[in-house]
Design an enzyme around this catalytic site. Structure first.
Site, PDB file in Angstrom:
ATOM      1  N   GLY A   1     -23.060  14.894 -12.853  1.00 13.46           N
ATOM      2  CA  GLY A   1     -24.059  14.646 -13.913  1.00 13.46           C
ATOM      3  C   GLY A   1     -25.654  13.378 -13.626  1.00 13.46           C
ATOM      4  O   GLY A   1     -26.681  13.368 -14.105  1.00 13.46           O
TER       5      GLY A   1
ATOM      6  N   MET B   1     -27.569  13.768 -11.318  1.00 12.42           N
ATOM      7  CA  MET B   1     -29.260  14.427 -10.749  1.00 12.42           C
ATOM      8  C   MET B   1     -28.711  15.785 -11.283  1.00 12.42           C
ATOM      9  O   MET B   1     -28.707  16.167 -12.043  1.00 12.42           O
ATOM     10  CB  MET B   1     -28.849  14.944  -8.995  1.00 12.42           C
ATOM     11  CG  MET B   1     -28.523  13.282  -8.418  1.00 12.42           C
ATOM     12  SD  MET B   1     -28.718  14.133  -6.416  1.00 12.42           S
ATOM     13  CE  MET B   1     -27.433  14.119  -6.357  1.00 12.42           C
TER      14      MET B   1
ATOM     15  N   CYS C   1      -2.972 -11.642   6.173  1.00  8.62           N
ATOM     16  CA  CYS C   1      -2.182 -12.558   5.358  1.00  8.62           C
ATOM     17  C   CYS C   1      -3.482 -12.992   4.131  1.00  8.62           C
ATOM     18  O   CYS C   1      -2.939 -13.451   3.209  1.00  8.62           O
ATOM     19  CB  CYS C   1      -1.558 -13.767   5.181  1.00  8.62           C
ATOM     20  SG  CYS C   1      -2.138 -15.029   6.271  1.00  8.62           S
TER      21      CYS C   1
ATOM     22  N   TYR D   1       1.795  -5.930  10.967  1.00  8.01           N
ATOM     23  CA  TYR D   1       2.046  -5.960   9.807  1.00  8.01           C
ATOM     24  C   TYR D   1       0.692  -6.160   8.929  1.00  8.01           C
ATOM     25  O   TYR D   1      -0.358  -6.613   9.191  1.00  8.01           O
ATOM     26  CB  TYR D   1       3.066  -6.150   9.559  1.00  8.01           C
ATOM     27  CG  TYR D   1       3.039  -8.296   8.884  1.00  8.01           C
ATOM     28  CD1 TYR D   1       2.549  -8.852   8.446  1.00  8.01           C
ATOM     29  CD2 TYR D   1       3.295  -8.298  10.590  1.00  8.01           C
ATOM     30  CE1 TYR D   1       2.088  -9.983   8.399  1.00  8.01           C
ATOM     31  CE2 TYR D   1       3.113  -9.531  10.938  1.00  8.01           C
ATOM     32  CZ  TYR D   1       2.891 -10.681   9.470  1.00  8.01           C
ATOM     33  OH  TYR D   1       2.967 -12.000   9.625  1.00  8.01           O
TER      34      TYR D   1
HETATM   35  C1  PEP Z   1      -6.301 -17.161   3.938  1.00 14.40           C
HETATM   36  O1  PEP Z   1      -7.915 -18.069   4.599  1.00 14.40           O
HETATM   37  O2  PEP Z   1      -7.175 -15.934   4.366  1.00 14.40           O
HETATM   38  C2  PEP Z   1      -5.316 -17.766   3.871  1.00 14.40           C
HETATM   39  C3  PEP Z   1      -4.623 -16.446   3.730  1.00 14.40           C
HETATM   40  O3  PEP Z   1      -5.551 -18.480   3.357  1.00 14.40           O
HETATM   41  P1  PEP Z   1      -5.547 -19.423   1.866  1.00 14.40           P
HETATM   42  O4  PEP Z   1      -6.044 -18.857   1.569  1.00 14.40           O
HETATM   43  O5  PEP Z   1      -4.490 -20.124   1.599  1.00 14.40           O
HETATM   44  O6  PEP Z   1      -6.790 -20.585   2.635  1.00 14.40           O
END
Ligand code: PEP
Ligand code: MG
Length: 909
Positions: free
Chosen positions: A104, A106, A863, A883
């Site tokens: 919907g 265009m 992380c 990982y």
């Molecule tokens: C980061 O900096 O990506 C990390 C995981 O550490 P924080 O977020 O605790 O600074």
């Protein structure tokens, strides 16, 4: 020279389903269906390249006209009709069709080619003047709106658009004639309405409605191309992340009519149920109607067959009963299409005087629940293999599967107590509760204030998309399972109920009436989008991760996954949740969690003492008191993750966060330190930093005060030693944050070794298996990775800080301008959500390559928040990480994204 036109018909077809980039989804699949011998009205597709040319030059490519005219001649030859002919006129539809469906968003114009001259031909040919006039009236209405107004960039005031003004004329006429339904207007009435329409068009737009068929055709094509840059399309693309430079194709096709009487009809169907995934042919149809009528949600459509009748439409005749032969033909086509495409198809069809025509097929949008069910069923039916099954769910749909549903026990009680306010069609899965709002704008504004809202409308239209996106759930009083609200919500996996006809919605009064109850803006309701039930107030929710089909699917997913998935967890509870979702360890345990929230008073006091101490002795005393808390917290988490590695990061946050601010807390600390509250305040002020994110944090603390690191090393080793003594298998991985220089690491490693030896001796152990590594979160560390790897046994990319310091965007302040960057297209996406592969990604790739030059077996993970975002996960796989680590609820998403990345790599080979 570019070829801009691709012809399709049962006799001759130039395109196929793999040419989506060039022909758009609609064009490519029309070509494919035509080659499969399905009844497709002949036509041709103008390529997306012609559209991009048009956008750049504001003119059609020179060779396009000839190509299109040749194709039109071929349509005339095959149909035996002639475009613009007074006796046997060919009418065409002009429709947009991008690479991916943008429902919907265009434009479309139907009945092109109708003029006062061809109208006479149509009447003669069909013997049905009412139908002919009605078609002409529809053309004027659509064309004036799409080609003469929208495509010209005219933005009328609310409710003053030419389409609405024409609709008002029709309403006026109906009112004067004292009739309700459009279908009650006679041929004579419609003829008169056409004159009124034309005069109105001239009055509103200052131009005559064009009566030259060719002018209509090229006007329609240009309008389709221009609609790519229409407001709605642009805003939809932003939400969906569709690039602006794709352009749309344009399909010109012989018109077939579902509104030629009772043996004509139009419908939309899915080869399987798009909400539940069940293997039933599922759809809706309307007798004597045009396609737009089904999608517009103006009439409640009839069910396709007996087996899929619902509470809602059980009294309406099914196509299976009303036109059994056509239904059988459609059923055969359904099977043919599923076998050919090996996926659920969403199809549109029209029946013109008993003859079935296929107008569209495409892979159907579905809920997460349906995607899962279909993937597992099709695997069992041997329609697809395991790898295809894994690719069938997009990772966001996994997220949706984990979304809350109403706690079945509470819902049962609510049903037994007759608490269902109303029922509608279950158009989008899961449950949602929130405050009622009546306009898309209110939904957006309230959502910005972190309010959960339910957008309640009579029906939605493409102008509402931003509000629909912002709402937790969508509720409409009109429309069927293929109405705009249902299509959009399903695509997003959003909780949605449509066609709840007992609802009386008044936008003016901001009021919703259900039977004799009145709800105002801000009142809370709960929707069960899987069943279509609406409740008053808020019902308790639970998560749906226990679904057995989901578990089986994830087992298959893991067979194709080579990259590990860990979790970021700071408490034993989070660790256990993450394990339930399949986490294979912790990639980030932030030690500082124990200083926030419940039970944090005593450890926080000791931490404050440590921060504010003036001498090493004071500091060591405070650290000694803090030690048992740190050890206990680590020990519990190691135990919860038994058998898996746990990456424990040394204290990282900026210290000033922990300085007591209230006089009361300052007094308490003063007592402990045996100093005056003024002195506490003074010492606190002395810790103030102008730029704490780049201040005295992370490893820098351990360099200034080695005893702080030592206390933590001891806590980690003792916790592990005690668990080893209990025969538990634990693998701590010690991680040093915010490093930028190999000497920082060396310094900390010496301290770590010293404590390690002491703990071995204390517990009489030969070994505590562990690793010593570093975060890579400062650009310099990535560039110097070869040196960093000398003393590090693993790297974990902290992409939150790496993005912050790579871009120079403060993590805490970026909200103030990121939206501008996205709107002005300076950045394609928020780099704090999805890794900026060009810049930050390059730093990561360099870091890994240089690190592994020094240590070929260097273990590498991520992380930062990106570790659970599907596109970033794919990138992490491509650069060779071991990982990813993400929050517990994103673990299944990351597992699927990682498996898909691996399968795609093999497919590319
Ligand atoms: C980061 O900096 O990506 C990390 C995981 O550490 P924080 O977020 O605790 O600074
Ligand atoms: Mg960080």
């Amino acid at each position: 020279m570019s070829k801009y036109v691709y012809f399709f018909s049962a006799q001759k077809t130039e395109g196929n389903k793999d040419l989506k980039e060039l022909l758009g989804g609609k064009g490519a699949n029309l070509a494919e269906m035509a080659s499969l011998g399905l009844p497709v009205p002949p036509g041709f597709t103008i390529t997306t390249e012609a559209c991009t040319y048009y956008m750049e030059h504001n003119a059609f490519p020179a060779s396009l006209k000839d190509e299109a005219l040749t194709a039109l001649k071929e349509m005339e030859r095959l149909t035996g009709m002639k475009f613009g002919d007074a006796d046997n006129p060919l009418l065409v539809s002009v429709r947009s069709g991008a690479r991916t469906s943008m429902p919907g968003m265009m434009e479309t114009v139907l009945n092109i080619g109708l003029t006062p001259t061809t109208l006479e031909g149509l009447i003669k040919k069909t013997g049905n003047p009412r139908f002919a006039y009605d078609s002409y009236r529809r053309l004027i209405q659509m064309y004036a709106d799409v080609v003469m107004e929208k495509a010209e960039g005219i933005e009328p005031a609310e409710g003053m658009g030419v389409r609405q003004q024409l609709e008002k004329e029709m309403e006026k006429m109906k009112h004067e004639l004292n009739i309700k339904a459009d279908t009650e207007l006679t041929a004579e009435n419609l003829k008169e309405l056409i004159s009124i329409y034309k005069a109105k068009v001239k009055e509103v737009l200052g131009r005559e409605f064009p009566e030259d068929p060719m002018e209509q055709l090229w006007g329609g094509i240009a309008a389709v191309f221009k609609s790519w840059n229409g407001k709605r399309a642009v805003s939809y693309r932003r939400i969906e992340g569709i690039p602006d430079d794709w352009g749309t194709a344009c399909n010109i096709q012989t018109m077939v009519f579902g509104n030629m009487g009772d043996t004509s009809a139009t419908g939309v169907a899915f080869t399987r149920n798009p909400a539940t995934g069940e293997n039933f042919f599922y759809g809706e149809w309307l007798p004597n109607a045009q396609g737009e009528d089904v999608v517009a949600g103006i009439r409640t459509p009839n069910p396709l067959n007996e087996e899929t009748k619902s509470e809602h439409n059980k009294n309406l005749p099914s196509l299976q009963k009303a036109m059994p032969e056509v239904y059988q033909e459609l059923l055969t086509i359904r099977n043919k299409l599923e076998n050919h495409y090996k996926d659920m198809q969403d199809i549109e069809f029209t029946i013109q005087e008993g003859k079935l025509w296929m107008l569209q097929c495409r892979v159907g949008k579905r809920t997460g629940t349906a995607a899962l069910k279909m993937a597992m069923d099709m695997l069992q039916e041997r329609l697809i293999d395991e790898q295809q099954a894994v690719l069938r769910l997009n990772p966001a749909q996994i997220d949706e599967l984990l979304h809350p549903i109403i706690d079945p026990k509470s819902e049962k009680k609510a049903i037994e107590a007759n608490k269902i306010l109303a029922k509608g069609l279950p158009a989008g899965p899961g449950a949602a509760s929130g405050k009622i709002v009546f306009t898309a704008q209110d939904a957006v504004e309230m959502a910005q204030k972190n309010e959960k809202v339910i957008l309640v409308r009579e029906e939605t239209n493409p102008e509402d998309v931003e509000g629909m996106r912002a709402a937790a759930g969508i509720l409409t009083s009109r429309g069927g399972m293929t109405s705009h609200a249902a299509l959009v919500a399903r695509g997003w996996g959003k909780c949605c109920i449509v066609g709840a006809s007992e609802l009386k919605v008044s936008v003016e009064k901001k009021e919703l009436r259900i039977q004799n109850k009145v709800f105002k803006e801000g009142d809370i309701i709960t929707l069960n989008g899987t069943r279509g039930y609406i409740y008053e107030g808020e019902l308790p929710m639970i998560d749906a991760s226990e679904n057995p089909l989901f578990k089986d699917f994830m087992t298959i997913v893991d067979r194709y996954r080579t990259m590990g998935v860990r979790t970021n967890a700071d408490t034993p509870e989070d660790a256990l949740t993450a394990r339930k979702f399949g986490a294979e360890g912790i990639g980030l345990f932030r030690t500082e969690h124990m200083f926030y929230g419940k039970g944090s008073d005593t450890p926080l006091l000791h931490l404050r003492r440590m921060i504010m101490s003036k001498s090493e002795e004071e500091r060591i005393n405070a650290l000694n008191d803090l030690f048992p808390y740190v050890k206990e917290s680590i020990k519990k988490t190691l135990a919860a993750m038994e058998g898996y590695p746990v990456t424990i990061r040394l204290l990282d946050p900026p210290l000033h966060e922990f300085v007591p601010k209230s006089p009361e807390k300052q007094k308490e600390l003063a007592k402990y330190l045996n100093i005056s509250p003024e002195e506490v305040k003074k010492r606190g002020d002395a810790l103030h930093e102008s730029n704490p994110m780049m201040g005295h944090r992370g490893v820098r603390l351990g360099i200034s005060y080695p005893e702080i690191s030592k206390m933590q090393f001891r806590a980690i080793f003792e916790a592990a030693a005690e668990l080893l003594k209990e025969e538990k298998k634990v693998f701590p991985e010690i991680m040093i944050p915010v490093t930028c220089n190999e000497k920082e690491l060396k310094h900390q490693k010496v301290l770590c070794q010293e404590v390690y030896q002491q703990v071995l001796k204390k517990y009489q152990l030969d070994e505590i298996p562990h690793l010593f590594g570093t975060m890579i979160e400062i650009p310099r560390a990535a560039l110097r990775a070869d040196k960093m790897a000398t003393d590090a046994e693993f790297f974990s990319f902290g992409t939150n800080d790496l993005t912050q310091m790579g871009f120079g965007f403060s993590r805490d302040d970026v909200g103030a301008f990121m939206q501008n960057y996205l709107e002005k297209k300076i950045l394609p996406a928020d780099p704090f959500q999805t890794i900026d592969q060009e810049g930050i990604g390059e730093l990561i790739a360099i870091g890994i390559e240089r690190g592994r030059k020094t240590k070929p077996n260097l273990k590498v993970g991520i992380c930062g928040e990106h570790g659970g975002e599907p596109k970033s996960v794919e990138f992490c796989f491509q650069v060779g990480m071991n990982y990813v680590s993400c929050s517990p609820y994103r673990v299944p998403v990351a597992r699927l994204a990682a498996a898909q990345a691996n399968i795609r790599k093999d497919l590319k080979k």
